[in-house]
Design a protein around this motif. Sequence first.
Motif, short mmCIF file in Angstrom:
data_model
loop_
_atom_site.label_atom_id
_atom_site.label_comp_id
_atom_site.label_asym_id
_atom_site.label_seq_id
_atom_site.Cartn_x
_atom_site.Cartn_y
_atom_site.Cartn_z
N PRO A 63 4.06 -13.24 -0.05
CA PRO A 63 2.94 -13.37 -0.99
C PRO A 63 1.61 -13.72 -0.33
O PRO A 63 0.55 -13.42 -0.88
CB PRO A 63 3.39 -14.50 -1.92
N ASP A 64 1.64 -14.32 0.85
CA ASP A 64 0.40 -14.66 1.55
C ASP A 64 -0.08 -13.54 2.46
O ASP A 64 -1.04 -13.71 3.21
CB ASP A 64 0.59 -15.93 2.37
N GLY A 65 0.60 -12.42 2.42
CA GLY A 65 0.22 -11.29 3.25
C GLY A 65 0.82 -11.37 4.65
O GLY A 65 1.43 -12.36 5.03
N VAL A 66 0.64 -10.31 5.39
CA VAL A 66 1.16 -10.20 6.76
C VAL A 66 0.02 -9.70 7.63
O VAL A 66 -0.71 -8.79 7.25
CB VAL A 66 2.34 -9.20 6.81
N VAL A 67 -0.11 -10.29 8.81
CA VAL A 67 -1.14 -9.85 9.75
C VAL A 67 -0.66 -8.57 10.42
O VAL A 67 0.48 -8.48 10.88
CB VAL A 67 -1.40 -10.94 10.81
N GLU A 68 -1.54 -7.58 10.46
CA GLU A 68 -1.23 -6.34 11.17
C GLU A 68 -1.46 -6.61 12.66
O GLU A 68 -2.58 -6.59 13.14
CB GLU A 68 -2.11 -5.20 10.69
N ASP A 69 -0.39 -6.92 13.36
CA ASP A 69 -0.49 -7.24 14.78
C ASP A 69 0.62 -6.51 15.53
O ASP A 69 1.41 -5.77 14.95
CB ASP A 69 -0.42 -8.74 15.02
N ASP A 70 0.65 -6.70 16.84
CA ASP A 70 1.63 -6.01 17.67
C ASP A 70 3.06 -6.36 17.27
O ASP A 70 3.95 -5.52 17.34
CB ASP A 70 1.42 -6.34 19.14
N GLU A 71 3.27 -7.60 16.85
CA GLU A 71 4.61 -8.02 16.47
C GLU A 71 5.13 -7.19 15.29
O GLU A 71 6.27 -6.73 15.30
CB GLU A 71 4.61 -9.51 16.11
#
Length: 145
Positions: A63-71
């Motif tokens: 619900p807090d979103g996800v960071v678009e990162d390498d992981e």
Amino acid sequence: PQNIHSLAAYLDKSPDHVKELALQLPPQSRLQYDDRREDISFIPLSEEIRNKAGLLEYLKKQPDGVVEDDELLDSYFGLKDDLQKLEKERNIRFLAGKEKKKLIFARIDEVDFGHDLEKLCPKEVKDMWDKLSRGDVERRENSRE
């Protein structure tokens, strides 16, 4: 999983050297060495992120979103393309986060405020909510005219 011997050949190193490096992987690493099988496996961010459907289900649980990162992007080949498809299908939204990173939010269709809004809000507010839900909102530069 990649066998130690094939990795050694690819890296032009001895299998013993690659095995020594594999044994030094930290416990929290996303790479895991299996001494019995002598191979190294990649552990994805989440076991369910293996395809577009799994990605969407994972995002819905955040619900807090996800960071678009390498992981996240390393979860499977083609994930970045699937993110673009999900955005075009209006299943997710991107928001600018800190340090120029994007936050990804899944669209939550299960919530329907329509009936409560009829009781609590004027019709024009409900109409605005419906337009927002459908994405039919015109953008105005100066709304104080």
